[in-house]
Scaffold this motif. Structure first.
Motif, PDB file in Angstrom:
ATOM      1  N   THR A 237       2.668   5.051   1.073  1.00  0.00           N
ATOM      2  CA  THR A 237       1.390   4.329   0.917  1.00  0.00           C
ATOM      3  C   THR A 237       1.533   2.747   1.814  1.00  0.00           C
ATOM      4  O   THR A 237       3.050   2.596   1.607  1.00  0.00           O
ATOM      5  N   ARG A 238       0.054   3.000   2.583  1.00  0.00           N
ATOM      6  CA  ARG A 238       0.312   1.459   3.017  1.00  0.00           C
ATOM      7  C   ARG A 238      -0.500   0.312   2.651  1.00  0.00           C
ATOM      8  O   ARG A 238      -1.932   1.022   2.554  1.00  0.00           O
ATOM      9  N   LEU A 239      -0.036  -0.329   2.260  1.00  0.00           N
ATOM     10  CA  LEU A 239      -1.743  -1.672   1.968  1.00  0.00           C
ATOM     11  C   LEU A 239      -1.484  -2.646   3.238  1.00  0.00           C
ATOM     12  O   LEU A 239      -0.739  -3.361   3.505  1.00  0.00           O
ATOM     13  N   SER A 240      -2.506  -3.334   3.669  1.00  0.00           N
ATOM     14  CA  SER A 240      -3.078  -3.994   4.065  1.00  0.00           C
ATOM     15  C   SER A 240      -2.618  -5.116   3.863  1.00  0.00           C
ATOM     16  O   SER A 240      -2.866  -5.485   2.534  1.00  0.00           O
ATOM     17  N   PRO A 241      -2.594  -6.247   4.876  1.00  0.00           N
ATOM     18  CA  PRO A 241      -2.173  -7.377   4.230  1.00  0.00           C
ATOM     19  C   PRO A 241      -3.246  -8.440   3.200  1.00  0.00           C
ATOM     20  O   PRO A 241      -2.438  -9.094   2.693  1.00  0.00           O
ATOM     21  N   ASP A 242      -4.197  -7.783   3.145  1.00  0.00           N
ATOM     22  CA  ASP A 242      -5.475  -8.534   2.450  1.00  0.00           C
ATOM     23  C   ASP A 242      -5.363  -7.745   1.165  1.00  0.00           C
ATOM     24  O   ASP A 242      -5.944  -8.419   0.151  1.00  0.00           O
ATOM     25  N   GLY A 243      -5.041  -7.208   1.275  1.00  0.00           N
ATOM     26  CA  GLY A 243      -4.887  -5.734  -0.140  1.00  0.00           C
ATOM     27  C   GLY A 243      -6.147  -5.722  -0.692  1.00  0.00           C
ATOM     28  O   GLY A 243      -6.423  -4.746  -0.785  1.00  0.00           O
ATOM     29  N   ASN A 244      -6.966  -5.257   0.851  1.00  0.00           N
ATOM     30  CA  ASN A 244      -8.126  -4.944   0.564  1.00  0.00           C
ATOM     31  C   ASN A 244      -8.177  -3.161   0.890  1.00  0.00           C
ATOM     32  O   ASN A 244      -9.005  -2.786   0.487  1.00  0.00           O
ATOM     33  N   GLU A 245      -7.475  -2.460   1.431  1.00  0.00           N
ATOM     34  CA  GLU A 245      -7.735  -2.284   2.032  1.00  0.00           C
ATOM     35  C   GLU A 245      -6.084  -0.980   1.829  1.00  0.00           C
ATOM     36  O   GLU A 245      -5.310  -1.437   1.837  1.00  0.00           O
ATOM     37  N   ALA A 246      -6.392   0.576   1.917  1.00  0.00           N
ATOM     38  CA  ALA A 246      -4.457   1.472   1.839  1.00  0.00           C
ATOM     39  C   ALA A 246      -5.290   2.386   3.056  1.00  0.00           C
ATOM     40  O   ALA A 246      -5.807   3.320   2.929  1.00  0.00           O
ATOM     41  N   ASP A 247      -3.913   3.496   2.965  1.00  0.00           N
ATOM     42  CA  ASP A 247      -4.164   4.410   3.512  1.00  0.00           C
ATOM     43  C   ASP A 247      -2.524   5.708   3.245  1.00  0.00           C
ATOM     44  O   ASP A 247      -1.570   4.478   2.813  1.00  0.00           O
ATOM     45  N   ALA A 248      -2.100   6.830   3.119  1.00  0.00           N
ATOM     46  CA  ALA A 248      -0.947   7.408   2.402  1.00  0.00           C
ATOM     47  C   ALA A 248      -1.569   8.634   3.294  1.00  0.00           C
ATOM     48  O   ALA A 248      -2.541   8.874   3.508  1.00  0.00           O
TER      49      ALA A 248
END
Length: 44
Positions: free
Chosen positions: A22-33
């Motif tokens: 999993t990866r979270l965007s720097p601003d924490g508003n988006e993620a992908d897995a």
């Protein structure tokens, strides 16, 4: 995965490691897995 994708494809799950990334965007508003599963050709 196991109830929707596998029944409609010629592959089957097999024993082995399962990897979830999993990866979270720097601003924490988006993620992908990504889900990596060991598979093999199913019995036809």
């Amino acid at each position: 995965m196991f109830t929707q994708w596998f029944p409609s494809n010629p592959y089957r799950s097999r024993p082995g490691p399962e990897i979830l990334r999993t990866r979270l965007s720097p601003d924490g508003n988006e993620a992908d897995a990504e889900l990596w599963l060991p598979v093999g050709r199913g019995q036809g």
